[in-house]
Design a protein around this motif. Structure first.
Motif, PDB file in Angstrom:
ATOM      1  N   SER A 272     -24.620   3.610 -49.778  1.00 28.04           N
ATOM      2  CA  SER A 272     -25.621   2.982 -49.333  1.00 28.04           C
ATOM      3  C   SER A 272     -25.344   1.509 -48.421  1.00 28.04           C
ATOM      4  CB  SER A 272     -26.770   2.360 -50.376  1.00 28.04           C
ATOM      5  OG  SER A 272     -27.187   3.490 -50.998  1.00 28.04           O
ATOM      6  N   GLY A 273     -25.499   1.903 -47.097  1.00 26.56           N
ATOM      7  CA  GLY A 273     -24.948   0.825 -46.100  1.00 26.56           C
ATOM      8  C   GLY A 273     -23.587   0.204 -46.282  1.00 26.56           C
ATOM      9  N   VAL A 274     -22.651   1.231 -46.266  1.00 24.40           N
ATOM     10  CA  VAL A 274     -21.225   0.555 -46.547  1.00 24.40           C
ATOM     11  C   VAL A 274     -20.858   0.261 -45.203  1.00 24.40           C
ATOM     12  CG1 VAL A 274     -19.217   1.261 -47.262  1.00 24.40           C
ATOM     13  CG2 VAL A 274     -20.973   1.520 -48.807  1.00 24.40           C
ATOM     14  N   THR A 275     -20.216  -0.955 -45.126  1.00 20.58           N
ATOM     15  CA  THR A 275     -19.490  -1.337 -44.041  1.00 20.58           C
ATOM     16  C   THR A 275     -17.742  -1.696 -44.590  1.00 20.58           C
ATOM     17  OG1 THR A 275     -21.193  -2.311 -42.494  1.00 20.58           O
ATOM     18  CG2 THR A 275     -18.914  -2.988 -42.147  1.00 20.58           C
ATOM     19  N   LEU A 276     -17.003  -1.123 -43.850  1.00 20.65           N
ATOM     20  CA  LEU A 276     -15.593  -1.320 -44.245  1.00 20.65           C
ATOM     21  C   LEU A 276     -14.865  -1.931 -43.266  1.00 20.65           C
ATOM     22  CD1 LEU A 276     -14.915   2.041 -45.705  1.00 20.65           C
ATOM     23  CD2 LEU A 276     -15.522   0.009 -47.212  1.00 20.65           C
ATOM     24  N   THR A 277     -13.964  -2.969 -43.611  1.00 24.35           N
ATOM     25  CA  THR A 277     -13.168  -3.690 -42.495  1.00 24.35           C
ATOM     26  C   THR A 277     -11.539  -3.826 -42.966  1.00 24.35           C
ATOM     27  OG1 THR A 277     -13.591  -5.940 -43.573  1.00 24.35           O
ATOM     28  CG2 THR A 277     -15.218  -5.189 -41.951  1.00 24.35           C
ATOM     29  N   ALA A 278     -10.965  -4.218 -41.881  1.00 25.48           N
ATOM     30  CA  ALA A 278      -9.283  -4.558 -42.093  1.00 25.48           C
ATOM     31  C   ALA A 278      -9.280  -5.308 -41.222  1.00 25.48           C
ATOM     32  CB  ALA A 278      -8.720  -3.107 -42.024  1.00 25.48           C
TER      33      ALA A 278
ATOM     34  N   LEU B 227     -10.540   1.114 -51.286  1.00 28.45           N
ATOM     35  CA  LEU B 227     -10.928   0.206 -50.210  1.00 28.45           C
ATOM     36  C   LEU B 227     -12.331  -0.519 -50.379  1.00 28.45           C
ATOM     37  CD1 LEU B 227     -10.139  -1.068 -47.430  1.00 28.45           C
ATOM     38  CD2 LEU B 227     -11.078   0.625 -46.426  1.00 28.45           C
ATOM     39  N   ARG B 228     -12.504  -1.609 -50.873  1.00 25.21           N
ATOM     40  CA  ARG B 228     -13.605  -2.416 -51.581  1.00 25.21           C
ATOM     41  C   ARG B 228     -14.588  -2.505 -49.895  1.00 25.21           C
ATOM     42  NH1 ARG B 228     -15.866  -5.158 -55.578  1.00 25.21           N
ATOM     43  NH2 ARG B 228     -13.424  -5.111 -56.808  1.00 25.21           N
ATOM     44  N   PRO B 229     -15.971  -2.325 -50.078  1.00 27.36           N
ATOM     45  CA  PRO B 229     -16.617  -2.412 -49.094  1.00 27.36           C
ATOM     46  C   PRO B 229     -16.982  -3.992 -48.594  1.00 27.36           C
ATOM     47  CG  PRO B 229     -17.725  -0.779 -50.488  1.00 27.36           C
ATOM     48  CD  PRO B 229     -16.544  -1.309 -51.366  1.00 27.36           C
ATOM     49  N   ALA B 230     -17.115  -4.313 -47.605  1.00 26.44           N
ATOM     50  CA  ALA B 230     -17.257  -5.642 -47.165  1.00 26.44           C
ATOM     51  C   ALA B 230     -18.768  -5.888 -47.406  1.00 26.44           C
ATOM     52  CB  ALA B 230     -16.945  -5.742 -45.497  1.00 26.44           C
ATOM     53  N   SER B 231     -19.765  -4.568 -47.280  1.00 25.60           N
ATOM     54  CA  SER B 231     -21.374  -4.855 -47.495  1.00 25.60           C
ATOM     55  C   SER B 231     -21.559  -3.431 -48.131  1.00 25.60           C
ATOM     56  CB  SER B 231     -21.855  -5.380 -46.436  1.00 25.60           C
ATOM     57  OG  SER B 231     -21.903  -4.417 -45.476  1.00 25.60           O
ATOM     58  N   GLY B 232     -22.657  -3.346 -48.675  1.00 21.30           N
ATOM     59  CA  GLY B 232     -23.045  -2.291 -49.287  1.00 21.30           C
ATOM     60  C   GLY B 232     -22.681  -1.861 -50.487  1.00 21.30           C
ATOM     61  N   GLU B 233     -22.773  -0.505 -51.103  1.00 22.22           N
ATOM     62  CA  GLU B 233     -22.499  -0.200 -52.402  1.00 22.22           C
ATOM     63  C   GLU B 233     -22.353   1.349 -52.359  1.00 22.22           C
ATOM     64  OE1 GLU B 233     -25.517  -1.731 -54.845  1.00 22.22           O
ATOM     65  OE2 GLU B 233     -27.133  -0.421 -54.230  1.00 22.22           O
ATOM     66  N   VAL B 234     -21.448   1.597 -53.363  1.00 20.19           N
ATOM     67  CA  VAL B 234     -21.248   2.851 -53.731  1.00 20.19           C
ATOM     68  C   VAL B 234     -21.553   3.228 -55.130  1.00 20.19           C
ATOM     69  CG1 VAL B 234     -19.469   4.726 -54.145  1.00 20.19           C
ATOM     70  CG2 VAL B 234     -19.217   3.209 -52.347  1.00 20.19           C
ATOM     71  N   ARG B 235     -22.619   4.312 -55.323  1.00 24.20           N
ATOM     72  CA  ARG B 235     -23.162   4.403 -56.807  1.00 24.20           C
ATOM     73  C   ARG B 235     -22.738   5.990 -57.332  1.00 24.20           C
ATOM     74  NH1 ARG B 235     -25.981   0.734 -59.422  1.00 24.20           N
ATOM     75  NH2 ARG B 235     -26.599  -1.350 -58.156  1.00 24.20           N
ATOM     76  N   VAL B 236     -22.442   5.761 -58.483  1.00 19.09           N
ATOM     77  CA  VAL B 236     -22.208   6.942 -59.034  1.00 19.09           C
ATOM     78  C   VAL B 236     -23.232   7.212 -60.474  1.00 19.09           C
ATOM     79  CG1 VAL B 236     -20.585   8.531 -60.398  1.00 19.09           C
ATOM     80  CG2 VAL B 236     -19.655   7.105 -58.504  1.00 19.09           C
ATOM     81  N   ASP B 237     -24.108   8.368 -60.404  1.00 17.44           N
ATOM     82  CA  ASP B 237     -25.071   8.504 -61.332  1.00 17.44           C
ATOM     83  C   ASP B 237     -25.924   7.029 -61.592  1.00 17.44           C
ATOM     84  OD1 ASP B 237     -25.192  11.100 -61.596  1.00 17.44           O
ATOM     85  OD2 ASP B 237     -23.820  11.122 -63.720  1.00 17.44           O
ATOM     86  N   GLY B 238     -25.805   6.484 -60.410  1.00 15.09           N
ATOM     87  CA  GLY B 238     -26.965   5.234 -60.577  1.00 15.09           C
ATOM     88  C   GLY B 238     -26.043   3.797 -60.779  1.00 15.09           C
ATOM     89  N   ALA B 239     -24.675   3.811 -61.177  1.00 14.83           N
ATOM     90  CA  ALA B 239     -24.191   2.727 -61.581  1.00 14.83           C
ATOM     91  C   ALA B 239     -22.987   2.235 -60.328  1.00 14.83           C
ATOM     92  CB  ALA B 239     -23.380   3.076 -62.670  1.00 14.83           C
ATOM     93  N   ASP B 240     -22.794   1.085 -60.393  1.00 12.88           N
ATOM     94  CA  ASP B 240     -22.056   0.645 -59.166  1.00 12.88           C
ATOM     95  C   ASP B 240     -20.565   1.004 -59.597  1.00 12.88           C
ATOM     96  OD1 ASP B 240     -20.473  -0.776 -57.250  1.00 12.88           O
ATOM     97  OD2 ASP B 240     -21.220  -2.752 -58.037  1.00 12.88           O
TER      98      ASP B 240
END
Length: 263
Positions: free
Chosen positions: A9-15, A55-68
């Protein structure tokens, strides 16, 4: 092995100052095979790294079965998510069977030996990628394609509920491309896979997400996504898309510029 739900959801990744992907959202339902397609540099590998926690998102989230996913204990993640990356990593001073057996590690306590069930799953994983005959060979003496099959077998032996693969058909000949993707298609797990070959993606994936310039430009079933207009926009080439008479899947034929150019 069971399937899990994935929600990005809404993931932004930066380097550093460079933005790799911007505000990307996607879902993979339990048991779905979801494909990521797009040109080189579009952000596919970066997005997958966020899913398997490299690679940790700068913003947004990754959820697996509802858990972060980024808040879960490491051991729980190792039992839930398996990844096959493009880089084969270090040369293991191990036999093929020993490399595949590494996939069972998240399910063991320290110093536990292999059980009969471990042995069964290792054999099953080797067979799924047509690597049984490689079992006794040193991993570091294999060809690129053979290594790729072994690393996929290691992921299968892990029995994850979410399997993330970055170009798993690289280095594989046609037969083993079909064998590996067919095995993934049959798994009772959720699969998120980046693919370059659009015809393989069209046949084996339930849904596709198209990444271009770090953003999602299209998503949906392959028959809706793979159109000449989208392929021209994203890949910059002309194409014809037909329905394969045997499989019913979209079939993409790219046209050389001299064919397209008016005479």
């Amino acid at each position: 092995m069971t399937a899990t739900e994935l929600a990005v959801s809404g993931v932004t990744l930066t380097a550093g100052a460079h933005r790799l992907v911007r505000d990307v959202s996607l879902t993979a339902g339990a048991g779905e095979v979801v494909g990521l397609v797009g040109p080189n540099g579009s952000g596919k590998s970066s997005l997958l790294r966020a899913v398997y926690r490299v690679l940790r998102p700068a913003s947004g989230e990754v959820r697996v079965d509802g858990a972060d996913a980024w808040a879960l204990p490491v051991r729980q993640v190792a039992r839930t998510v398996a990844a096959v990356v493009q880089e084969a990593g270090a040369d293991f001073d191990l036999t093929v069977r020993e490399v595949v057996a590494m996939g069972r590690t998240p399910h063991k306590r320290l110093l536990d030996g292999d059980t009969a069930e471990d042995a069964r799953l290792i054999e099953w994983a080797l067979d799924a990628v047509d690597a049984v005959e490689l079992a006794g060979r040193p991993f570091d003496q294999l060809s690129g394609g053979e290594r790729q099959r072994v690393l996929i077998a290691r992921a299968l032996a892990q029995q994850p509920s979410l399997l993330v693969l970055d170009e798993p058909t690289n280095h594989l000949d046609i037969r083993h491309q079909l064998d590996v993707l067919g095995a993934l298609r049959r798994l009772p797990a959720t699969v998120l896979v980046a693919l370059h070959d659009l015809n393989l993606a069209a046949y084996y994936c339930d849904r596709l997400y198209v990444l271009d310039g770090g953003v999602i430009t299209a998503s949906g079933p392959p028959v809706e996504v793979l159109t000449p207009g989208l392929l021209a926009e994203v890949y910059g080439v002309a194409s014809e898309v037909t329905v394969h008479p045997r499989t019913g899947a979209p079939q993409v034929t790219f046209l050389p510029s001299e064919v397209v150019r008016p005479v």
